[in-house]
Design a protein around this motif. Structure first.
Motif, PDB file in Angstrom:
ATOM      1  N   SER A  97       0.836  -1.209   0.000  1.00  0.00           N
ATOM      2  CA  SER A  97       0.000   0.000   0.000  1.00  0.00           C
ATOM      3  C   SER A  97       0.865   1.251   0.000  1.00  0.00           C
ATOM      4  O   SER A  97       0.626   2.195  -0.774  1.00  0.00           O
ATOM      5  N   ASN A  98       1.875   1.249   0.877  1.00  0.00           N
ATOM      6  CA  ASN A  98       2.754   2.422   0.932  1.00  0.00           C
ATOM      7  C   ASN A  98       3.527   2.594  -0.369  1.00  0.00           C
ATOM      8  O   ASN A  98       3.679   3.715  -0.884  1.00  0.00           O
ATOM      9  N   THR A  99       4.010   1.472  -0.894  1.00  0.00           N
ATOM     10  CA  THR A  99       4.814   1.558  -2.111  1.00  0.00           C
ATOM     11  C   THR A  99       3.968   1.974  -3.302  1.00  0.00           C
ATOM     12  O   THR A  99       4.404   2.775  -4.138  1.00  0.00           O
ATOM     13  N   ILE A 100       2.750   1.412  -3.384  1.00  0.00           N
ATOM     14  CA  ILE A 100       1.870   1.800  -4.491  1.00  0.00           C
ATOM     15  C   ILE A 100       1.578   3.292  -4.439  1.00  0.00           C
ATOM     16  O   ILE A 100       1.618   4.001  -5.466  1.00  0.00           O
ATOM     17  N   ALA A 101       1.274   3.770  -3.230  1.00  0.00           N
ATOM     18  CA  ALA A 101       1.001   5.210  -3.102  1.00  0.00           C
ATOM     19  C   ALA A 101       2.190   6.035  -3.556  1.00  0.00           C
ATOM     20  O   ALA A 101       2.041   7.066  -4.225  1.00  0.00           O
ATOM     21  N   HIS A 102       3.408   5.573  -3.213  1.00  0.00           N
ATOM     22  CA  HIS A 102       4.607   6.322  -3.593  1.00  0.00           C
ATOM     23  C   HIS A 102       4.910   6.165  -5.074  1.00  0.00           C
ATOM     24  O   HIS A 102       5.231   7.144  -5.771  1.00  0.00           O
ATOM     25  N   GLU A 103       4.826   4.915  -5.577  1.00  0.00           N
ATOM     26  CA  GLU A 103       5.197   4.645  -6.962  1.00  0.00           C
ATOM     27  C   GLU A 103       4.202   5.237  -7.960  1.00  0.00           C
ATOM     28  O   GLU A 103       4.595   5.634  -9.063  1.00  0.00           O
ATOM     29  N   LEU A 104       2.940   5.279  -7.579  1.00  0.00           N
ATOM     30  CA  LEU A 104       1.930   5.738  -8.524  1.00  0.00           C
ATOM     31  C   LEU A 104       1.754   7.244  -8.516  1.00  0.00           C
ATOM     32  O   LEU A 104       1.255   7.830  -9.491  1.00  0.00           O
ATOM     33  N   ARG A 105       2.144   7.874  -7.429  1.00  0.00           N
ATOM     34  CA  ARG A 105       1.910   9.324  -7.346  1.00  0.00           C
ATOM     35  C   ARG A 105       2.684  10.079  -8.417  1.00  0.00           C
ATOM     36  O   ARG A 105       2.138  10.978  -9.081  1.00  0.00           O
ATOM     37  N   THR A 106       3.947   9.686  -8.617  1.00  0.00           N
ATOM     38  CA  THR A 106       4.774  10.407  -9.598  1.00  0.00           C
ATOM     39  C   THR A 106       4.267  10.231 -11.021  1.00  0.00           C
ATOM     40  O   THR A 106       4.065  11.242 -11.733  1.00  0.00           O
ATOM     41  N   PRO A 107       4.048   9.005 -11.517  1.00  0.00           N
ATOM     42  CA  PRO A 107       3.547   8.897 -12.900  1.00  0.00           C
ATOM     43  C   PRO A 107       2.158   9.498 -13.081  1.00  0.00           C
ATOM     44  O   PRO A 107       1.863  10.076 -14.138  1.00  0.00           O
ATOM     45  N   LEU A 108       1.311   9.385 -12.067  1.00  0.00           N
ATOM     46  CA  LEU A 108      -0.007  10.013 -12.187  1.00  0.00           C
ATOM     47  C   LEU A 108       0.114  11.524 -12.254  1.00  0.00           C
ATOM     48  O   LEU A 108      -0.612  12.198 -13.021  1.00  0.00           O
ATOM     49  N   THR A 109       1.019  12.071 -11.450  1.00  0.00           N
ATOM     50  CA  THR A 109       1.218  13.517 -11.473  1.00  0.00           C
ATOM     51  C   THR A 109       1.746  13.960 -12.830  1.00  0.00           C
ATOM     52  O   THR A 109       1.296  14.975 -13.395  1.00  0.00           O
TER      53      THR A 109
ATOM     54  N   ALA B  72       1.345  12.411 -15.714  1.00  0.00           N
ATOM     55  CA  ALA B  72       0.277  12.288 -16.705  1.00  0.00           C
ATOM     56  C   ALA B  72      -0.721  13.435 -16.570  1.00  0.00           C
ATOM     57  O   ALA B  72      -1.180  14.010 -17.573  1.00  0.00           O
ATOM     58  N   LEU B  73      -1.054  13.805 -15.312  1.00  0.00           N
ATOM     59  CA  LEU B  73      -2.002  14.897 -15.092  1.00  0.00           C
ATOM     60  C   LEU B  73      -1.445  16.226 -15.591  1.00  0.00           C
ATOM     61  O   LEU B  73      -2.150  17.003 -16.264  1.00  0.00           O
ATOM     62  N   LEU B  74      -0.167  16.504 -15.295  1.00  0.00           N
ATOM     63  CA  LEU B  74       0.443  17.760 -15.742  1.00  0.00           C
ATOM     64  C   LEU B  74       0.527  17.815 -17.265  1.00  0.00           C
ATOM     65  O   LEU B  74       0.310  18.882 -17.876  1.00  0.00           O
TER      66      LEU B  74
ATOM     67  N   ASP C 290       2.360  15.605 -28.285  1.00  0.00           N
ATOM     68  CA  ASP C 290       3.481  15.101 -27.500  1.00  0.00           C
ATOM     69  C   ASP C 290       3.080  14.924 -26.026  1.00  0.00           C
ATOM     70  O   ASP C 290       3.426  13.909 -25.392  1.00  0.00           O
ATOM     71  N   ALA C 291       2.343  15.885 -25.479  1.00  0.00           N
ATOM     72  CA  ALA C 291       1.902  15.778 -24.080  1.00  0.00           C
ATOM     73  C   ALA C 291       0.937  14.613 -23.891  1.00  0.00           C
ATOM     74  O   ALA C 291       1.015  13.874 -22.898  1.00  0.00           O
TER      75      ALA C 291
ATOM     76  N   GLU D 122       2.590   6.987 -19.675  1.00  0.00           N
ATOM     77  CA  GLU D 122       2.587   6.868 -18.214  1.00  0.00           C
ATOM     78  C   GLU D 122       1.423   5.989 -17.747  1.00  0.00           C
ATOM     79  O   GLU D 122       1.586   5.113 -16.867  1.00  0.00           O
ATOM     80  N   LEU D 123       0.251   6.167 -18.345  1.00  0.00           N
ATOM     81  CA  LEU D 123      -0.905   5.364 -17.942  1.00  0.00           C
ATOM     82  C   LEU D 123      -0.744   3.908 -18.348  1.00  0.00           C
ATOM     83  O   LEU D 123      -1.191   2.999 -17.642  1.00  0.00           O
ATOM     84  N   GLN D 124      -0.113   3.659 -19.495  1.00  0.00           N
ATOM     85  CA  GLN D 124       0.163   2.278 -19.895  1.00  0.00           C
ATOM     86  C   GLN D 124       1.108   1.597 -18.912  1.00  0.00           C
ATOM     87  O   GLN D 124       0.951   0.415 -18.583  1.00  0.00           O
TER      88      GLN D 124
END
Length: 455
Positions: free
Chosen positions: A241-253, A255-257, A274-275, A282-284
């Protein structure tokens, strides 16, 4: 009725009751055997003796007359052999006694029959086995045997049966106390541990193991092993749970940006594409992570165990070696298929193939350019093994235990998610095996060990 139900609900009472019933049945069976071997045999012997004597008296009366019978009865009572148990009586039709030690004919003297009857001897009522016969001239002959000894023996058997019942009752009462104390002492440790875990949530609690090697000691060991496994799984869940929260936050951020940048006014078509491409990538990657997590969860849950069948590990290793030969050549590495012994297990071919692919891919990735990777299969007396060894930089001794943990990446600069070896470990556990990491000096040796199929 309610009190009886509560009493019967006690395991100690049920065990004591069943034990008492068993002892009672055993004692009764033993007494029945004693009875049949003593009273029964004695009765048969008396019946034969009385029958033989009666036949002889009848024959004497027919051949020599009543006087000969009178004389024979007198000799029998005077010879001193069993005189206290022999019963004789001879009466004329008018009731006059001619010979014998019986005071009067038995009550049921009207019919010729053999059996146990009451009679008078010396003014006292006795029970005897009597044979009643009518002789020529309508004289009445009674021959019998006193059953006093047999009655005493039967009384002894009855007393022994009563004693057996009393012993069974004492066993029941004492057994309830002893069994309940023993069960409470053994089960109480488990109940107290389970209560502390349920109330306080402390999975670190363990059952205090008693000395000895009985069933309750084994139960305590099994429960402790179960608690170790649960604690390990819960720790893994927290870690994941902790790792998923950490690992997913960066790629999600990212992708969102990227998507927000694509939405910004004045963004050119090329920059927008390109964006969007970067966000899709990132989502893949996130989809790949979740797919691998689902595969690990499925393996740990054992859902694929129903599809187990005989699998040739050496054939899978041959296919993987052929598949990755070009990959190894592309990075200047060498992939050797050795040793190439036959190895058979019961399992899921697709999962095992994926596990071997992960091992080989991991060895080529971390072994580095120019490394040599050996893929071998072997089968010993009780296990089959797939071994993948590289001669790369290897892994520090302190980090060997971490290999196979979810999201563990000892070289974060290399691509990946840290789930490949975790998947291999889950597949190994599903098949009842293990994943072992060893220092190959140089390099790393990974061994997938699996049990042989039952013979």
């Amino acid at each position: 009725m309610g009190a009886w139900r509560r009493l019967w609900a006690s395991v100690g009472f049920r065990l004591a009751f069943q034990y008492a019933v068993l002892v009672t049945i055993t004692m009764m069976a033993a007494l029945a055997i004693v009875y049949l071997q003593t009273v029964g045999v004695l009765h048969q012997r008396i019946a034969r003796q009385v029958g033989t004597t009666t036949t002889q008296m009848q024959a004497r009366a027919e051949q020599e007359g009543l006087n000969a019978v009178v004389a024979a009865i007198g000799r029998a009572l005077a010879d001193g052999r069993q005189s206290d148990t022999e019963l004789y009586g001879l009466w004329q039709p008018d009731g006059t006694r001619l010979a014998g030690n019986l005071d009067a004919p038995p009550a049921d003297a009207a019919s010729n029959r053999d059996g146990q009857q009451r009679a008078l001897r010396g003014g006292s009522a006795i029970t005897g086995y009597l044979a009643v016969r009518r002789l020529p001239g309508d004289a009445l002959l009674v021959v019998g045997h006193d059953l006093g000894d047999q009655e005493a023996l039967e009384s002894l058997v009855v007393s022994a049966s009563a004693a057996a019942g009393l012993i069974a009752l004492l066993l029941l009462v004492g057994g309830v106390f002893v069994f309940r104390q023993e069960l409470e002492q053994a089960v109480g440790r488990v109940r107290r541990t389970a209560g502390r875990i349920a109330e306080e949530g402390r999975l670190a609690e363990r059952v205090d193991l008693a000395s000895g090697d009985d069933e309750f000691a084994h139960l305590g060991q099994d429960i402790n092993a179960m608690l170790d496994r649960i604690e390990s799984l819960m720790e893994g869940v927290r870690h994941v749970s902790n790792t998923i929260a950490h690992e997913l936050r960066t790629p999600l951020t990212r992708a969102l940006l990227g998507l927000q940048a694509a939405q910004a006014p004045g963004t050119g078509d090329a920059a927008r594409r390109d964006a969007i491409d970067r966000a899709v990538h990132e989502l893949q990657e996130l989809g790949t992570v979740f797919q691998k997590l689902l595969q690990i969860a499925e393996a740990e849950a054992g859902a694929r165990r129903r599809a187990f069948a005989p699998v040739a590990l050496h054939t899978i290793a041959d296919d993987v070696a052929e598949l990755y030969e070009a990959v190894a050549d592309n990075q200047g590495a060498q992939l050797l298929r050795e040793p190439a012994e036959e190895a058979w297990v019961d399992g899921d071919r697709d999962l095992l193939a994926g596990a071997i692919v992960n091992l080989v891919d991991n060895a080529l990735k971390y072994g580095g350019p120019g490394c040599t990777v050996r893929l071998g299969t072997s089968m010993a007396a009780c296990q089959a093994a797939v071994e993948v060894q590289d001669d790369g930089p290897g892994v520090p001794e302190a980090d060997l235990a971490r290999i196979g943990e979810r999201f563990t990446r000892l070289q974060p600069e290399l691509p990946g998610h840290g789930l490949g070896l975790a998947n291999v470990r889950a597949v190994a556990a599903l098949h009842g095996g293990s994943l072992q990491a060893e220092d190959a000096a140089p390099g790393l040796r990974m061994r997938l060990v699996l049990p042989l199929p039952p013979t």
